[in-house]
Design a protein around this motif. Sequence first.
Motif, PDB file in Angstrom:
ATOM      1  N   LYS A  24       0.812  -1.226   0.000  1.00  0.00           N
ATOM      2  CA  LYS A  24       0.000   0.000   0.000  1.00  0.00           C
ATOM      3  C   LYS A  24       0.841   1.271   0.000  1.00  0.00           C
ATOM      4  O   LYS A  24       0.470   2.276   0.590  1.00  0.00           O
ATOM      5  CB  LYS A  24      -0.957   0.023   1.203  1.00  0.00           C
ATOM      6  N   MET A  25       1.991   1.222  -0.667  1.00  0.00           N
ATOM      7  CA  MET A  25       2.871   2.377  -0.712  1.00  0.00           C
ATOM      8  C   MET A  25       2.764   3.161  -2.020  1.00  0.00           C
ATOM      9  O   MET A  25       3.205   4.298  -2.079  1.00  0.00           O
ATOM     10  CB  MET A  25       4.324   1.963  -0.489  1.00  0.00           C
ATOM     11  N   ILE A  26       2.244   2.541  -3.068  1.00  0.00           N
ATOM     12  CA  ILE A  26       2.024   3.279  -4.313  1.00  0.00           C
ATOM     13  C   ILE A  26       0.677   2.893  -4.893  1.00  0.00           C
ATOM     14  O   ILE A  26       0.130   1.821  -4.629  1.00  0.00           O
ATOM     15  CB  ILE A  26       3.132   3.057  -5.382  1.00  0.00           C
ATOM     16  N   THR A  27       0.140   3.797  -5.689  1.00  0.00           N
ATOM     17  CA  THR A  27      -1.022   3.520  -6.513  1.00  0.00           C
ATOM     18  C   THR A  27      -0.833   4.347  -7.782  1.00  0.00           C
ATOM     19  O   THR A  27       0.083   5.159  -7.869  1.00  0.00           O
ATOM     20  CB  THR A  27      -2.347   3.832  -5.768  1.00  0.00           C
ATOM     21  N   ILE A  33       2.232   7.912 -11.004  1.00  0.00           N
ATOM     22  CA  ILE A  33       2.415   7.106  -9.795  1.00  0.00           C
ATOM     23  C   ILE A  33       2.243   8.023  -8.583  1.00  0.00           C
ATOM     24  O   ILE A  33       2.869   9.085  -8.508  1.00  0.00           O
ATOM     25  CB  ILE A  33       3.819   6.457  -9.758  1.00  0.00           C
ATOM     26  N   PHE A  34       1.403   7.603  -7.665  1.00  0.00           N
ATOM     27  CA  PHE A  34       1.214   8.305  -6.398  1.00  0.00           C
ATOM     28  C   PHE A  34       1.843   7.426  -5.329  1.00  0.00           C
ATOM     29  O   PHE A  34       1.580   6.227  -5.292  1.00  0.00           O
ATOM     30  CB  PHE A  34      -0.276   8.521  -6.121  1.00  0.00           C
ATOM     31  N   ALA A  35       2.678   8.003  -4.482  1.00  0.00           N
ATOM     32  CA  ALA A  35       3.418   7.210  -3.504  1.00  0.00           C
ATOM     33  C   ALA A  35       3.403   7.873  -2.133  1.00  0.00           C
ATOM     34  O   ALA A  35       3.232   9.087  -2.017  1.00  0.00           O
ATOM     35  CB  ALA A  35       4.867   7.040  -3.968  1.00  0.00           C
ATOM     36  N   THR A  36       3.596   7.056  -1.112  1.00  0.00           N
ATOM     37  CA  THR A  36       3.724   7.545   0.260  1.00  0.00           C
ATOM     38  C   THR A  36       4.675   6.627   1.011  1.00  0.00           C
ATOM     39  O   THR A  36       4.845   5.469   0.639  1.00  0.00           O
ATOM     40  CB  THR A  36       2.367   7.590   0.982  1.00  0.00           C
ATOM     41  N   ASN A  37       5.276   7.165   2.058  1.00  0.00           N
ATOM     42  CA  ASN A  37       6.040   6.294   2.955  1.00  0.00           C
ATOM     43  C   ASN A  37       5.200   5.976   4.185  1.00  0.00           C
ATOM     44  O   ASN A  37       5.638   5.261   5.065  1.00  0.00           O
ATOM     45  CB  ASN A  37       7.399   6.910   3.326  1.00  0.00           C
ATOM     46  N   GLY A  38       3.988   6.527   4.243  1.00  0.00           N
ATOM     47  CA  GLY A  38       3.071   6.236   5.330  1.00  0.00           C
ATOM     48  C   GLY A  38       3.409   6.922   6.638  1.00  0.00           C
ATOM     49  O   GLY A  38       2.760   6.682   7.646  1.00  0.00           O
ATOM     50  N   LYS A  39       4.403   7.800   6.624  1.00  0.00           N
ATOM     51  CA  LYS A  39       4.824   8.471   7.854  1.00  0.00           C
ATOM     52  C   LYS A  39       4.215   9.867   7.939  1.00  0.00           C
ATOM     53  O   LYS A  39       3.971  10.504   6.930  1.00  0.00           O
ATOM     54  CB  LYS A  39       6.347   8.566   7.911  1.00  0.00           C
ATOM     55  N   ARG A  40       4.013  10.322   9.161  1.00  0.00           N
ATOM     56  CA  ARG A  40       3.510  11.679   9.383  1.00  0.00           C
ATOM     57  C   ARG A  40       4.669  12.666   9.283  1.00  0.00           C
ATOM     58  O   ARG A  40       5.779  12.371   9.709  1.00  0.00           O
ATOM     59  CB  ARG A  40       2.859  11.803  10.757  1.00  0.00           C
ATOM     60  N   ALA A  41       4.386  13.821   8.732  1.00  0.00           N
ATOM     61  CA  ALA A  41       5.387  14.880   8.626  1.00  0.00           C
ATOM     62  C   ALA A  41       4.639  16.197   8.472  1.00  0.00           C
ATOM     63  O   ALA A  41       3.466  16.211   8.107  1.00  0.00           O
ATOM     64  CB  ALA A  41       6.289  14.647   7.418  1.00  0.00           C
ATOM     65  N   ASP A  42       5.333  17.311   8.733  1.00  0.00           N
ATOM     66  CA  ASP A  42       4.685  18.595   8.487  1.00  0.00           C
ATOM     67  C   ASP A  42       4.758  18.899   6.984  1.00  0.00           C
ATOM     68  O   ASP A  42       5.408  18.187   6.216  1.00  0.00           O
ATOM     69  CB  ASP A  42       5.285  19.707   9.352  1.00  0.00           C
ATOM     70  N   ASP A  44       6.162  21.303   5.147  1.00  0.00           N
ATOM     71  CA  ASP A  44       7.468  21.632   4.549  1.00  0.00           C
ATOM     72  C   ASP A  44       8.331  20.379   4.386  1.00  0.00           C
ATOM     73  O   ASP A  44       9.002  20.215   3.359  1.00  0.00           O
ATOM     74  CB  ASP A  44       8.202  22.689   5.381  1.00  0.00           C
ATOM     75  N   ALA A  45       8.313  19.490   5.388  1.00  0.00           N
ATOM     76  CA  ALA A  45       9.082  18.244   5.291  1.00  0.00           C
ATOM     77  C   ALA A  45       8.526  17.365   4.178  1.00  0.00           C
ATOM     78  O   ALA A  45       9.283  16.707   3.463  1.00  0.00           O
ATOM     79  CB  ALA A  45       9.057  17.491   6.621  1.00  0.00           C
ATOM     80  N   THR A  46       7.215  17.375   4.013  1.00  0.00           N
ATOM     81  CA  THR A  46       6.577  16.590   2.951  1.00  0.00           C
ATOM     82  C   THR A  46       7.010  17.106   1.581  1.00  0.00           C
ATOM     83  O   THR A  46       7.375  16.323   0.699  1.00  0.00           O
ATOM     84  CB  THR A  46       5.041  16.646   3.091  1.00  0.00           C
ATOM     85  N   VAL A  47       6.992  18.415   1.405  1.00  0.00           N
ATOM     86  CA  VAL A  47       7.433  19.019   0.136  1.00  0.00           C
ATOM     87  C   VAL A  47       8.869  18.611  -0.154  1.00  0.00           C
ATOM     88  O   VAL A  47       9.212  18.212  -1.273  1.00  0.00           O
ATOM     89  CB  VAL A  47       7.281  20.562   0.182  1.00  0.00           C
ATOM     90  N   GLU A  48       9.734  18.668   0.854  1.00  0.00           N
ATOM     91  CA  GLU A  48      11.155  18.334   0.680  1.00  0.00           C
ATOM     92  C   GLU A  48      11.342  16.858   0.329  1.00  0.00           C
ATOM     93  O   GLU A  48      12.109  16.523  -0.572  1.00  0.00           O
ATOM     94  CB  GLU A  48      11.931  18.694   1.953  1.00  0.00           C
ATOM     95  N   LYS A  49      10.652  15.952   1.038  1.00  0.00           N
ATOM     96  CA  LYS A  49      10.760  14.514   0.757  1.00  0.00           C
ATOM     97  C   LYS A  49      10.309  14.210  -0.663  1.00  0.00           C
ATOM     98  O   LYS A  49      10.912  13.387  -1.361  1.00  0.00           O
ATOM     99  CB  LYS A  49       9.936  13.696   1.753  1.00  0.00           C
ATOM    100  N   PHE A  76      -4.437   4.691   5.419  1.00  0.00           N
ATOM    101  CA  PHE A  76      -3.665   5.100   6.591  1.00  0.00           C
ATOM    102  C   PHE A  76      -4.525   5.838   7.623  1.00  0.00           C
ATOM    103  O   PHE A  76      -4.026   6.245   8.669  1.00  0.00           O
ATOM    104  CB  PHE A  76      -2.464   5.950   6.178  1.00  0.00           C
ATOM    105  N   ASN A  77      -5.812   6.030   7.315  1.00  0.00           N
ATOM    106  CA  ASN A  77      -6.763   6.681   8.214  1.00  0.00           C
ATOM    107  C   ASN A  77      -6.207   8.011   8.722  1.00  0.00           C
ATOM    108  O   ASN A  77      -6.114   8.261   9.914  1.00  0.00           O
ATOM    109  CB  ASN A  77      -7.136   5.757   9.377  1.00  0.00           C
ATOM    110  N   THR A  78      -5.811   8.845   7.780  1.00  0.00           N
ATOM    111  CA  THR A  78      -5.232  10.134   8.129  1.00  0.00           C
ATOM    112  C   THR A  78      -5.533  11.121   7.004  1.00  0.00           C
ATOM    113  O   THR A  78      -6.189  10.787   6.035  1.00  0.00           O
ATOM    114  CB  THR A  78      -3.713  10.002   8.373  1.00  0.00           C
ATOM    115  N   TYR A  79      -5.052  12.317   7.142  1.00  0.00           N
ATOM    116  CA  TYR A  79      -5.203  13.324   6.104  1.00  0.00           C
ATOM    117  C   TYR A  79      -4.040  13.220   5.122  1.00  0.00           C
ATOM    118  O   TYR A  79      -3.077  12.506   5.372  1.00  0.00           O
ATOM    119  CB  TYR A  79      -5.252  14.723   6.718  1.00  0.00           C
ATOM    120  N   ALA A  80      -4.133  13.954   4.034  1.00  0.00           N
ATOM    121  CA  ALA A  80      -3.025  14.040   3.081  1.00  0.00           C
ATOM    122  C   ALA A  80      -2.807  15.507   2.747  1.00  0.00           C
ATOM    123  O   ALA A  80      -3.761  16.266   2.609  1.00  0.00           O
ATOM    124  CB  ALA A  80      -3.352  13.267   1.806  1.00  0.00           C
ATOM    125  N   TYR A  81      -1.554  15.887   2.645  1.00  0.00           N
ATOM    126  CA  TYR A  81      -1.256  17.223   2.139  1.00  0.00           C
ATOM    127  C   TYR A  81      -1.452  17.208   0.638  1.00  0.00           C
ATOM    128  O   TYR A  81      -1.211  16.206  -0.022  1.00  0.00           O
ATOM    129  CB  TYR A  81       0.187  17.617   2.443  1.00  0.00           C
TER     130      TYR A  81
END
Length: 117
Positions: A24-27, A33-42, A44-49, A76-81
């Motif tokens: 469940k890391m890409i779709t 391709i949409f991807a996530t590492n599943g970790k929370r970040a603010d 600015d950190a998300t933009v940088e990653k 992940f039952n959370t929000y997305a930036y």
Amino acid sequence: LAGDSIHQLEYRISRLEGVLRLNKMITESGGKIFATNGKRADFDATVEKCKEAGGSVATPRNPGENDAILYFVKYFNTYAYLGIKQSLIPGKFQLLNGAPLSYTNWYSNEPSGKGEE
């Protein structure tokens, strides 16, 4: 030999994508391709990653891309930036580069700028 190398590389990439999908890391939507590492970040950190990975924060441009992002939100039952920001006009949003949004799918009474759009 070059054709063999390309075929082998394509095979390895498809196997890697399969593993990432299982975890469940890409779709994918519309060839993107949409991807996530599943970790929370603010934000600015998300933009940088995303930049480090050679991409950008997801910005839905059609219902399929919106669904791809929603896939992670639900899993992940959370929000997305999203790759958007509030413009100088309160309650109005634009792309991070300042361009106007061409697709929106806000909940009713949104966007409010309170982070629950």
